[in-house]
Design an enzyme around this catalytic site. Structure first.
Site, PDB file in Angstrom:
ATOM      1  N   HIS A 166     -43.123   7.038  46.536  1.00 53.43           N
ATOM      2  CA  HIS A 166     -42.497   7.100  45.213  1.00 53.43           C
ATOM      3  C   HIS A 166     -43.060   8.275  44.411  1.00 53.43           C
ATOM      4  O   HIS A 166     -42.310   9.101  43.869  1.00 53.43           O
ATOM      5  CB  HIS A 166     -42.758   5.775  44.479  1.00 53.43           C
ATOM      6  CG  HIS A 166     -42.188   5.700  43.100  1.00 53.43           C
ATOM      7  ND1 HIS A 166     -41.062   4.976  42.807  1.00 53.43           N
ATOM      8  CD2 HIS A 166     -42.594   6.243  41.928  1.00 53.43           C
ATOM      9  CE1 HIS A 166     -40.792   5.074  41.517  1.00 53.43           C
ATOM     10  NE2 HIS A 166     -41.723   5.839  40.951  1.00 53.43           N
ATOM     11  N   GLU A 167     -44.390   8.364  44.336  1.00 54.91           N
ATOM     12  CA  GLU A 167     -45.008   9.415  43.526  1.00 54.91           C
ATOM     13  C   GLU A 167     -44.788  10.796  44.140  1.00 54.91           C
ATOM     14  O   GLU A 167     -44.620  11.786  43.411  1.00 54.91           O
ATOM     15  CB  GLU A 167     -46.506   9.146  43.354  1.00 54.91           C
ATOM     16  CG  GLU A 167     -46.855   7.795  42.748  1.00 54.91           C
ATOM     17  CD  GLU A 167     -46.140   7.524  41.433  1.00 54.91           C
ATOM     18  OE1 GLU A 167     -45.859   8.477  40.673  1.00 54.91           O
ATOM     19  OE2 GLU A 167     -45.855   6.350  41.151  1.00 54.91           O
TER      20      GLU A 167
ATOM     21  N   ASN B  97     -48.615  13.171  38.451  1.00 51.63           N
ATOM     22  CA  ASN B  97     -49.055  14.487  37.997  1.00 51.63           C
ATOM     23  C   ASN B  97     -48.879  15.514  39.121  1.00 51.63           C
ATOM     24  O   ASN B  97     -49.207  15.237  40.278  1.00 51.63           O
ATOM     25  CB  ASN B  97     -50.532  14.449  37.595  1.00 51.63           C
ATOM     26  CG  ASN B  97     -50.884  13.221  36.793  1.00 51.63           C
ATOM     27  OD1 ASN B  97     -50.347  12.988  35.728  1.00 51.63           O
ATOM     28  ND2 ASN B  97     -51.796  12.413  37.339  1.00 51.63           N
TER      29      ASN B  97
ATOM     30  N   HIS C 174     -41.449  12.160  43.275  1.00 50.03           N
ATOM     31  CA  HIS C 174     -41.449  12.730  41.925  1.00 50.03           C
ATOM     32  C   HIS C 174     -41.853  14.206  41.915  1.00 50.03           C
ATOM     33  O   HIS C 174     -41.523  14.924  40.961  1.00 50.03           O
ATOM     34  CB  HIS C 174     -42.437  11.972  41.039  1.00 50.03           C
ATOM     35  CG  HIS C 174     -41.874  10.751  40.389  1.00 50.03           C
ATOM     36  ND1 HIS C 174     -40.685  10.751  39.695  1.00 50.03           N
ATOM     37  CD2 HIS C 174     -42.360   9.479  40.297  1.00 50.03           C
ATOM     38  CE1 HIS C 174     -40.465   9.539  39.208  1.00 50.03           C
ATOM     39  NE2 HIS C 174     -41.461   8.750  39.571  1.00 50.03           N
TER      40      HIS C 174
END
Length: 873
Positions: free
Chosen positions: A312-313, A280, A316
């Site tokens: 990784h997040e 998010n 994003h």
């Protein structure tokens, strides 16, 4: 989104299988004003929503996505008037149609909706969770198609909009969302109202809200405030995550031409959370074991996992959030890019962890999936929520990452980076397709990227490059040919017309000059290398996404030279290639074991880790009962010198790699070789760790618990259960929890199965316990019978993503009768969102049965010649 289980999870049978229909495209959203009032005691929430929209052509109907929403008042304002709208739910489509009497003209308009919803117990949409003390919280998980469970929305990624989110929370509770808090005012009643700043344009699946009892530690990087949130009493375990995030954000701000765009970054650890983590915007949510760790006692493996998932997040935030795919068929580019990118900042921060070698190993694992007939292309059409969720698999993550790694190597790091930044600059705050990315790379590099990539992205499977070399004078003639590789021997041997454009690099044993790199696009082609070489490595640098088939004489020569003439990465890739030839009967299993013996002096953790994984497979599936002791003797002789070098006791000056290698070797000696001394020592260490957790190195403790369980009795089992209730950290809890499926006593494994579906186990962990018993040779039949007799309970406890883990776990069987039982059961109990998983499981069982049949006698023969020695040991 990051999955953390061994089998990537998809949606369960309970998932609403909406028909394949998209929103009509008559309206686009521009802004959502959302107010959520959760009631944690009644597990409900109230919503108030105003959507600013643009109507593209006159209409009397507006269609939104909505699931489990009870609509109250609905009004649409447009063309200077406000009309009450009638709501017609279309449950099978997960939609609701809003109808007004007079047509709405093209142009700006607003939709105002009051509604109520349920804080579900399925860990999707807006859901209810509990911490270890029973305190309730509300949290969101919207990817892929679950924002519609929290608010009526245009719940498709191309419908980007800004969000103004407000939470009305109970006194003493905090609220966290995508943006900073702009006001926190008392009321109404004994509540307080938290309003957040307007977000950047983003897709609905990236909106987030968490409400409950949380605390945090904070830091910053490049002026961006970073907070790590936990439930009360755990915030100090966020220190390592905070340090990781600071380093990673600094790295990404240098790598990308667009600086981190969201103003603040919150990382939130949630006890109840289905995926590993979710990206998010500005508000990344994690399963708490993937975020919180005892910085002093925590294991190297867990720290690596935490750093990798955070990276990784955070990747994003650019790839996925800032630039978002137009539709879910391109989710692989988001997930593959984040998987590929995550190694870079961690490698730069902790080079001693050798993430680059782990990438090579993980490519080998992905090749295993892509060697199945029931694999899929990277780019795969999907329409329904179930089909979309099934795209979050090893192909989207692993294959896409490996192909990007190969492309980067072909273009060069800086050229590839320039292409990445050109793509981001062009599409920021908007949507794009994979073709947009390839076009950016092709224009930047002036190389045929747009021709190479479709051969890896739009067709299923993986090529094998067969190498024949002939020395003549002071040069070597190399003939390459390519075909699709299958584990299924009949399919592998059958004609196939697939063709790839493969960037590859070759290097001969003579080692004259730099590796020769070519774009190999024909069925067969011949090249010349300088020097006389008795072998030619066709994946020099180990960056290629393909298998290599070598001639028998080259395999024998490579087994001798691998430790001295190949890099660690190349030794890992070579193992994968030779094992692939064993799998299809081109080489006897003894050729792989000869390579393993050639690596007996290697002390590189990643190289030996790969050896031990394959020796475990041989032990579990290929060794017959009559040869088992002979294999164990050989394995003890093979591992003993390594064990002598690494030692039992950690040394103050040793590297993290040494600590990890020690645990791997001890586990192999105890589990696969059944070394009595190691098993006895493991039980002593396990008892000491139970009494005083800080007195045993965490890597050792994990191996000790699992090995002690092999021969553990009921008293030891009870000690583990008691420890679960008083675990001091998430890592300690899970280390003990997942020792329970490792017992050898069927009665204790039955207790584990019963415990798994009890209220004492979080639903996110339940089916992983069951599947781990299924992976235990002592418990596979017991666990399968348990699934057959408790299927309704299994489906209920697992949450929306978990039933497919059981489907995937059956792939560990290697028995035709059990395969038939699996086929019969899932023919009668279909899980629509795991159809590919089911087909892959059946195929893996068939492949294992075939491999066992073809290699059992080869292994027995090899052990007859080598069983009393380990080749120079």
């Amino acid at each position: 989104m990051k999955r953390i289980l061994a089998v990537l999870l998809f949606a369960s049978a309970a998932f609403s299988l909406a028909v394949g229909q998209r929103l009509p495209g008559v309206v686009t959203p521009e802004n959502y004003k959302l107010t959520f009032t959760p009631n944690l005691e009644s597990a409900t929430f109230e919503g108030d929503e105003t959507i600013s929209i643009r109507i593209l052509k006159p209409t009397s109907e507006i269609t939104l996505n909505a699931v489990d929403i009870n609509f109250g008042d609905v009004a649409i304002t447009g063309g200077g008037s406000t009309q009450k709208a009638n709501v017609t739910p279309e449950k099978d489509k997960e939609m609701a149609v809003l109808m007004v009497e007079k047509p709405l003209p093209a142009g700006p308009a607003t939709i105002h909706i009051t509604y109520t919803g349920v804080l579900n117990d399925e860990m999707r949409g807006f859901y209810l969770g509990k911490d270890d003390q029973g305190r309730k919280y509300a949290a969101t998980q919207f990817e892929s198609t679950d924002a519609r469970r929290a608010f009526p929305s245009f719940d498709e990624p191309a419908y980007k909009a800004t969000f103004d989110i407000t939470a009305v929370a109970d006194e003493g509770q905090i609220a966290i969302s995508n943006q900073k808090i702009v006001s926190d005012t008392p009321g109404p009643g004994d509540k307080h109202t938290v309003r957040f700043a307007t977000t950047a344009k983003m897709s609905s699946y990236l909106a987030a809200l968490v409400v409950g009892n949380f605390e945090y530690i904070e830091g910053e990087a490049d002026g961006i405030p970073i907070r790590v949130y936990s439930t009360p009493g755990k915030k100090e375990m966020g220190k390592f995550a905070l340090e990781s995030a600071e380093h990673i954000l600094g790295y990404y701000n240098k790598y990308f031409s667009v600086k981190y765009p969201y103003g603040k970054l919150d990382l939130i650890g949630l006890p109840d959370f289905s995926p590993g983590a979710m990206e998010n915007t500005g508000c990344i949510t994690f399963r708490e074991v993937i975020l919180l760790i005892d910085d002093k006692q925590g294991s190297v493996d867990m720290k690596k996992e935490i750093a990798s998932v955070i990276a990784h997040e955070m990747a994003h935030q650019w790839f996925g959030d800032l630039v978002t795919m137009k539709w879910w068929d391109d989710i692989w580019l988001n997930e593959g890019f984040a998987t590929w990118m995550s190694s870079k900042p961690v490698q730069a921060w902790k080079p001693e962890w050798n993430f680059k070698l782990d990438d090579v190993s993980q490519t080998g694992g992905t090749l295993n999936t892509d060697s199945l007939a029931n694999t899929r292309p990277i780019h795969q059409a999907a329409d329904t929520p179930a089909q979309i969720m099934e795209l979050f698999d090893g192909i989207a993550y692993g294959k896409a990452a490996a192909v990007l790694r190969m492309l980067e190597s072909y273009l060069g790091e800086e050229t590839f980076r320039a292409g990445v930044n050109a793509y981001i600059q062009q599409h920021q705050y908007a949507n794009a397709t994979a073709d947009d990315f390839w076009d950016a790379q092709a224009k930047t590099s002036k190389k045929p990227v747009d021709q190479i990539m479709p051969t890896f992205v739009k067709q299923a499977g993986v090529p094998i490059i067969n190498v024949k070399s002939q020395c003549s004078g002071d040069s070597t003639t190399v003939t390459l040919d390519q075909r699709r590789y299958y584990y299924d021997r009949e399919k592998f041997q059958a004609p196939n017309d697939q063709l790839w454009e493969v960037p590859l690099c070759m290097e001969g044993a003579a080692g004259k000059g730099a590796p020769q790199c070519k774009l190999f696009s024909k069925r067969q082609e011949t090249f010349t290398l300088p020097g006389c070489s008795n072998w030619v490595l066709a994946n020099a640098g180990a960056t290629g996404y393909y298998r290599v088939g070598y001639q028998p004489d080259a395999v024998r020569a490579l087994a001798t030279d691998s430790e001295t003439k190949l890099s660690p990465a190349e030794r890992i890739a070579l193992q994968s290639d030779i094992w692939a030839s064993v799998r299809v009967g081109r080489e006897p299993v003894g050729d792989y074991l000869a390579l393993a013996q050639g690596l007996a002096g290697d002390r590189n953790r990643a190289v030996l880790e790969d050896v031990l994984v394959r020796l475990n497979y041989i032990s579990q599936y290929l060794v017959t009962d009559s040869d088992r002791e002979s294999f164990r003797i050989w394995l003890r002789q093979y591992l003993s010198p390594i064990m002598k070098d690494v030692g039992w006791e950690p040394k103050a000056s040793e590297s993290d790699e040494q600590r990890t290698l020690r645990a791997r070797v001890i586990n192999a000696l105890g589990y696969d070789a059944r070394d009595s001394e190691v098993l006895a020592k493991a039980r002593t260490l396990a008892d000491r760790a139970l009494n005083s957790p800080a007195s045993v190195d965490r890597e050792l403790a994990d191996s000790a618990f699992r090995l002690a369980a092999l021969t553990g009795d009921e008293a030891f089992y009870d000690k583990l259960l008691a420890t679960l209730k008083n675990a001091k950290s998430p890592e300690e809890y899970y280390m003990v929890l997942f020792a329970l499926p490792r017992f050898g006593d069927p009665k204790l494994l039955q207790r584990t199965l019963d415990y798994a579906i009890s209220p004492d186990v979080r639903s996110q962990d339940a089916l992983r316990l069951v599947s781990n018993v299924m992976h235990n040779p002592a418990g596979e039949k017991l666990a399968w019978d348990f699934v057959l007799t408790h299927w309704n309970a299994v489906q209920k406890v697992g949450g929306p993503f978990a039933s497919a883990e059981i489907v995937g776990a059956t792939s560990s069987f290697c028995d035709a009768r059990m395969r038939d039982q699996v086929a019969d059961f899932f023919a009668a109990h279909k899980i629509e969102a795991a159809e590919r998983t089911y087909r892959q499981s059946i195929e893996r069982i068939n492949n294992c049965v075939d491999l066992k049949r073809q290699q059992e006698t080869q292994l027995a023969s090899w052990l007859g010649q080598h069983g009393s020695s380990a080749g120079g040991q």
